[in-house]
Design an enzyme around this catalytic site. Structure first.
Site, PDB file in Angstrom:
ATOM      1  N   THR A 154       0.851  -1.193   0.000  1.00  5.65           N
ATOM      2  CA  THR A 154       0.000   0.000   0.000  1.00  5.65           C
ATOM      3  C   THR A 154       0.884   1.239   0.000  1.00  5.65           C
ATOM      4  OG1 THR A 154      -1.855  -1.022   1.109  1.00  5.65           O
ATOM      5  CG2 THR A 154      -1.524   1.301   1.565  1.00  5.65           C
ATOM      6  N   ARG A 181     -14.326  -7.586  -0.021  1.00  3.79           N
ATOM      7  CA  ARG A 181     -13.533  -7.226   1.153  1.00  3.79           C
ATOM      8  C   ARG A 181     -12.951  -5.798   1.027  1.00  3.79           C
ATOM      9  NH1 ARG A 181      -7.939  -5.625   2.256  1.00  3.79           N
ATOM     10  NH2 ARG A 181      -7.432  -6.391   4.317  1.00  3.79           N
ATOM     11  N   VAL A 182     -13.060  -5.053   2.100  1.00  4.07           N
ATOM     12  CA  VAL A 182     -12.463  -3.718   2.155  1.00  4.07           C
ATOM     13  C   VAL A 182     -11.497  -3.688   3.335  1.00  4.07           C
ATOM     14  CG1 VAL A 182     -12.944  -1.263   2.531  1.00  4.07           C
ATOM     15  CG2 VAL A 182     -14.507  -2.629   1.132  1.00  4.07           C
ATOM     16  N   THR A 208      -0.100   0.757   6.675  1.00  4.41           N
ATOM     17  CA  THR A 208      -0.014  -0.358   5.736  1.00  4.41           C
ATOM     18  C   THR A 208       0.133  -1.636   6.547  1.00  4.41           C
ATOM     19  OG1 THR A 208       1.290  -1.438   4.033  1.00  4.41           O
ATOM     20  CG2 THR A 208       2.473   0.061   5.487  1.00  4.41           C
ATOM     21  N   GLY A 259      -4.974  -5.390   6.980  1.00  2.00           N
ATOM     22  CA  GLY A 259      -6.016  -4.403   7.244  1.00  2.00           C
ATOM     23  C   GLY A 259      -7.016  -4.771   8.311  1.00  2.00           C
TER      24      GLY A 259
HETATM   25  N1  ASP Z   1      -3.650  -2.424   4.564  1.00  2.00           N
HETATM   26  C1  ASP Z   1      -4.013  -2.871   3.253  1.00  2.00           C
HETATM   27  C2  ASP Z   1      -5.304  -3.641   3.333  1.00  2.00           C
HETATM   28  O1  ASP Z   1      -5.477  -4.397   4.252  1.00  2.00           O
HETATM   29  C3  ASP Z   1      -2.983  -3.739   2.634  1.00  2.00           C
HETATM   30  C4  ASP Z   1      -1.620  -3.104   2.537  1.00  2.00           C
HETATM   31  O2  ASP Z   1      -1.203  -2.390   3.438  1.00  2.00           O
HETATM   32  O3  ASP Z   1      -0.943  -3.358   1.529  1.00  2.00           O
HETATM   33  O4  ASP Z   1      -6.107  -3.509   2.453  1.00  2.00           O
END
Ligand code: ASP
Length: 376
Positions: free
Chosen positions: A244, A272-273, A295, A298
């Site tokens: 991210t 999914r979010v 990041t 999540g």
């Molecule tokens: N935090 C992000 C998610 O769970 C993933 C990421 O950090 O790459 O969607």
């Protein structure tokens, strides 16, 4: 004539007032301009990023991309731009780079799609905007900003968010624009690992699959199907390189802003979010405390309301930024999650803690002093 003007004045004043839906400003603390305070901090994701699995070429490419992002945002801040303008411009650079899991180069869902999430927040006014699950908006962070500035809402999702982005004149692309071979292969590996994770009759993950993710217990009793308490295969099995992107900035007016953009997690499904577009989880900014972009895994960042938790430790408990951020990351670890974050306060203090093996990260200060880091 004078009388008429006096009569009309209240109506004129009323019509100049912001529309009722405009997100009301918080008591802002905008200070006199001081170019010596500008600061920009970025991340390009955390995860299993180690020297052993890095090549010199890859390291160079990431370093260059991170530097380019920093320079872009710095130029905005230097010429007197706001922190909101700076974080948006910075994140757009990383969204356009195939190296990061945001915009082009985003990870794939289980169904082979790219569903993008992004959020932005203004620390001076507590205005915020976010989008989730968009598949045709080239720069989701700009859509998030449009939600904040040009709608009465905070969060839009899916096709509706795409219609909105189009109406606001943002760049719309074919979903195939986001495709990269490396991410597609990553999905294939994840699917293969997932299949390998459920081979025996009891549906218990095998040792061979040794998923990093904890399998989740199924609580519902199913007739003739899996026995109660059977294990579901973990959804996220491969690599855990999150990727991210995010930026936090302090402008010369003393205002903080935060922005985060992501493709989410490889092999995600069911709409999914993650935490990135959820205000207070992956993204938060408040001039009273700090600006945060996260990041990591999540689900854990949502449960720990990471970004707001740090701000609250500062606001209510008077903790310094670094102490607050470390305490919250430790909480994520206790829950079983991993990842990292970047944080910045109004004094220009920076924090970049993570509990994974590495995190692409960097900052630039007013005098141009720059640092880009990858490993622990
Ligand atoms: N935090 C992000 C998610 O769970 C993933 C990421 O950090 O790459 O969607």
């Amino acid at each position: 004539m004078k009388k008429l003007l006096l009569l009309l004045l209240p109506a004129l004043l009323l019509s100049a007032a912001p529309p009722a839906w405009a997100q009301a400003p918080a008591p802002a603390a905008t200070a006199a301009p001081d170019p010596s305070r500008i600061t920009l901090v970025i991340h390009g994701g955390a995860g299993t990023i180690t020297r052993q699995n890095m090549t010199p070429e890859k390291e160079k490419a990431y370093t260059e991309a991170l530097n380019q992002a920093l320079q872009t945002g710095y130029a905005v801040l230097k010429r007197g731009g706001t922190s909101i303008e700076a974080v948006e411009a910075t994140v757009r650079v990383m969204e356009d780079s195939p190296l990061f899991n945001a915009g082009k180069g985003a990870v794939f869902t289980h169904d082979g799609r790219n569903e993008l999430d992004a959020a932005i927040m203004d620390g001076a006014t507590l205005k915020a905007g976010s989008v989730a699950g968009v598949t045709t908006v080239r720069n989701p962070i700009s859509a998030a900003r449009a939600v904040m500035e040009k709608s009465e809402h905070v969060m839009l999702m899916g096709p509706g968010a795409e219609v909105f982005a189009k109406e606001k004149g943002l760049d719309i692309v074919e979903p195939s624009y986001f495709y990269t071979e490396a991410r597609y292969q990553q999905l294939q590996k994840a699917i293969a690992a997932e299949k390998g994770a459920v081979t025996d009759q009891l549906n218990t993950p095998t040792k061979a699959a040794a998923p990093a993710a904890e399998p989740t217990k199924v609580k519902v009793k199913q007739k003739g199907g899996k026995p109660q308490g059977a294990l579901e295969p973990p959804i996220f099995t491969e690599g855990r390189k999150y990727g991210t992107v995010g930026a936090v900035a302090l402008d010369q007016y003393g205002n903080l802003a935060a922005a985060t953009s992501t493709g989410g997690m490889t092999n995600k499904r069911y709409g999914r979010v993650g935490d990135a577009p959820i205000i207070g989880a992956g993204t938060y900014a408040d001039n009273q405390s700090c600006a945060i972009s996260c990041t990591g895994w999540g689900e854990f960042f949502i449960r720990a309301t990471v970004a707001r938790d740090i701000a609250a430790r500062m606001e209510y408990g008077r903790a310094p930024l670094g102490t607050a951020a470390q305490a919250t990351i430790d909480k994520v670890a206790r829950l079983g999650g991993d990842g990292g974050l970047i944080g910045l306060d109004r004094q220009g203090n920076i924090t970049m803690p993570f509990n994974s093996e590495g995190m692409y990260r960097g900052f630039i200060k007013a005098n141009g002093q720059t640092q880009v880091l990858i490993y622990r």
